[in-house]
Design an enzyme around this catalytic site. Structure first.
Site, PDB file in Angstrom:
ATOM      1  N   ARG A  36       0.826  -1.214   0.000  1.00  0.00           N
ATOM      2  CA  ARG A  36       0.000   0.000   0.000  1.00  0.00           C
ATOM      3  C   ARG A  36       0.857   1.258   0.000  1.00  0.00           C
ATOM      4  NH1 ARG A  36      -3.789  -1.578   4.776  1.00  0.00           N
ATOM      5  NH2 ARG A  36      -4.921  -3.345   3.939  1.00  0.00           N
TER       6      ARG A  36
ATOM      7  N   ARG B  94      -3.453   6.422   1.313  1.00  0.00           N
ATOM      8  CA  ARG B  94      -4.042   7.569   2.009  1.00  0.00           C
ATOM      9  C   ARG B  94      -3.100   8.282   2.968  1.00  0.00           C
ATOM     10  NH1 ARG B  94      -9.479   5.112   4.408  1.00  0.00           N
ATOM     11  NH2 ARG B  94      -8.164   3.262   4.579  1.00  0.00           N
TER      12      ARG B  94
ATOM     13  N   ASP C 244      -7.023  -2.843  -6.872  1.00  0.00           N
ATOM     14  CA  ASP C 244      -7.633  -3.463  -5.703  1.00  0.00           C
ATOM     15  C   ASP C 244      -7.787  -4.952  -5.969  1.00  0.00           C
ATOM     16  OD1 ASP C 244     -10.237  -4.275  -3.973  1.00  0.00           O
ATOM     17  OD2 ASP C 244      -9.252  -2.556  -3.060  1.00  0.00           O
TER      18      ASP C 244
ATOM     19  N   TYR D  73     -14.418 -12.685   0.410  1.00  0.00           N
ATOM     20  CA  TYR D  73     -15.243 -11.524   0.084  1.00  0.00           C
ATOM     21  C   TYR D  73     -16.436 -11.907  -0.792  1.00  0.00           C
ATOM     22  CZ  TYR D  73     -11.614  -8.409   1.911  1.00  0.00           C
ATOM     23  OH  TYR D  73     -10.726  -7.749   2.731  1.00  0.00           O
TER      24      TYR D  73
END
Length: 355
Positions: free
Chosen positions: A27, A31, A77, A154
């Site tokens: 990552r 963010r 993703d 998921y």
């Protein structure tokens, strides 16, 4: 295309001597970087950012502009694959990813098909090609996918979960259905990664984020076996160069020997595994990647440097180490601490080699 000018990362994955220990971060585009947040704001939302090859390229390169990292990783993703299978991916504000149509009914599971990566996932393949052009052979580009089991978590739950009740209920009550999901998903992951390799990815990583939630028997049957199937189907050479494969099972430290035996070039370690013991256990079978606790980056620059040195000293003066975190970098990380980390790894690993 020729080999990157900085090929330290690729050589480390193949256990070849390097002048220093290469670094990249899971990552690393994300963010914690204000420039990423600005690009995401321009995109409108996370999925729009993923689906724009131009913007995906922009955020992939942002951490390389800021830090002297040794590899870029495709910005995407893991859930793009089940989205391409028709499950209807969306992101609820503050709740993370969700699927409109989770796999609960037998008819839906039997109808599951492998998506053509050049059609349903064209935006990812285009992003890979665009990033390779933009990198201009400076550092290697890593492609990636979720593992079949992690994607299945998921796909069946419909979102993240604390207990994986639906998935594990299926595993024990209807293992035939779960095996069907995993078989189709393994084929999808194989085709997806091969398309990334053909478009320019020079190494690939399989993220098995939830494999560590399984029992030892279930891990081998439902996670490890399908990653082995994926690896067996991958293109291991492209443009005359070896394409290394990294497998990362979070919480998988107790299965290191098993993971090292499935044909991968490197095994990623989370922060709960002692890297010195890991190296002793796998010997020269595979390279190791890791494994600083991501929370160590909440400390001071001095404590970050100390923890980085601890990891490097534990691995020692041996080939086959790629420095990384034991999981993805937190959005609350101070970028200055990443600077301290990358600089320390570069300088301290050089000192170890010259000692």
């Amino acid at each position: 295309m020729s080999r990157p000018r900085n090929d330290t990362f690729l050589r480390a994955l193949l256990r070849q001597p390097t002048d220093y220990t290469p670094t990249w971060l899971m990552r690393q585009a994300g963010r914690y970087l204000p420039e990423y947040c600005e690009t995401r704001r321009r995109a409108g939302n996370f999925l729009a950012l993923c689906k724009s090859p131009q913007l995906a390229c922009e955020v992939t390169l942002q951490p390389l502009t800021r830090f002297p990292l040794d590899a870029a990783i495709l910005f995407s993703d893991i859930l793009t694959v089940p989205d391409a299978m028709g499950l209807g991916l969306y992101f609820a504000e503050g709740e993370g990813p969700r699927f409109e149509r989770p796999l609960r009914e037998e008819w839906a599971i039997r109808d599951l098909t492998v998506p053509d990566p050049h059609d349903k996932l064209r935006y990812v393949i285009d992003a890979v090609a665009e990033i390779r052009r933009a990198l201009d052979n400076s550092v290697p580009l890593i492609g990636f996918s979720g593992s079949p089991f992690t994607l299945a978590c998921y796909m069946v739950e419909g979102s993240g979960s604390n207990d994986y009740r639906h998935l594990k209920g299926m595993l024990y009550a209807r293992p035939d259905l779960l095996h069907h999901i995993l078989g189709v998903t393994a084929d999808a992951v194989t085709q997806y990664l091969n398309a990334q390799i053909e478009a320019g990815a020079q190494a690939v990583q399989i993220f098995d984020t939830w494999g560590g939630t399984l029992t030892p028997h279930a891990y081998r049957e439902f996670s490890l076996g399908y990653m082995q199937r994926v690896i067996a189907g991958l293109k291991r050479e492209h443009d005359g160069e070896r394409v290394p494969v990294i497998v990362f099972t979070k919480g998988g430290g107790q299965w290191l020997e098993d993971i090292a035996a499935i044909g991968c070039d490197a095994v990623g370690l989370d922060w709960t595994t002692d890297i010195a013991q890991a190296r002793a256990r796998v010997g020269d079978k595979v390279a190791l990647q890791g494994n600083l606790d991501p929370s160590a980056l909440f400390g001071s620059p001095e404590s970050v440097s100390a923890e980085a040195r601890r990891v490097l000293d534990a691995f020692g003066n041996h080939p086959g180490h790629v420095f990384n975190l034991g999981h993805g970098i937190s959005q609350f990380t101070n970028p200055d601490n990443v600077t301290a980390l990358v600089d320390t790894v570069r300088s301290h690993s050089r000192a170890i080699r010259s000692a």
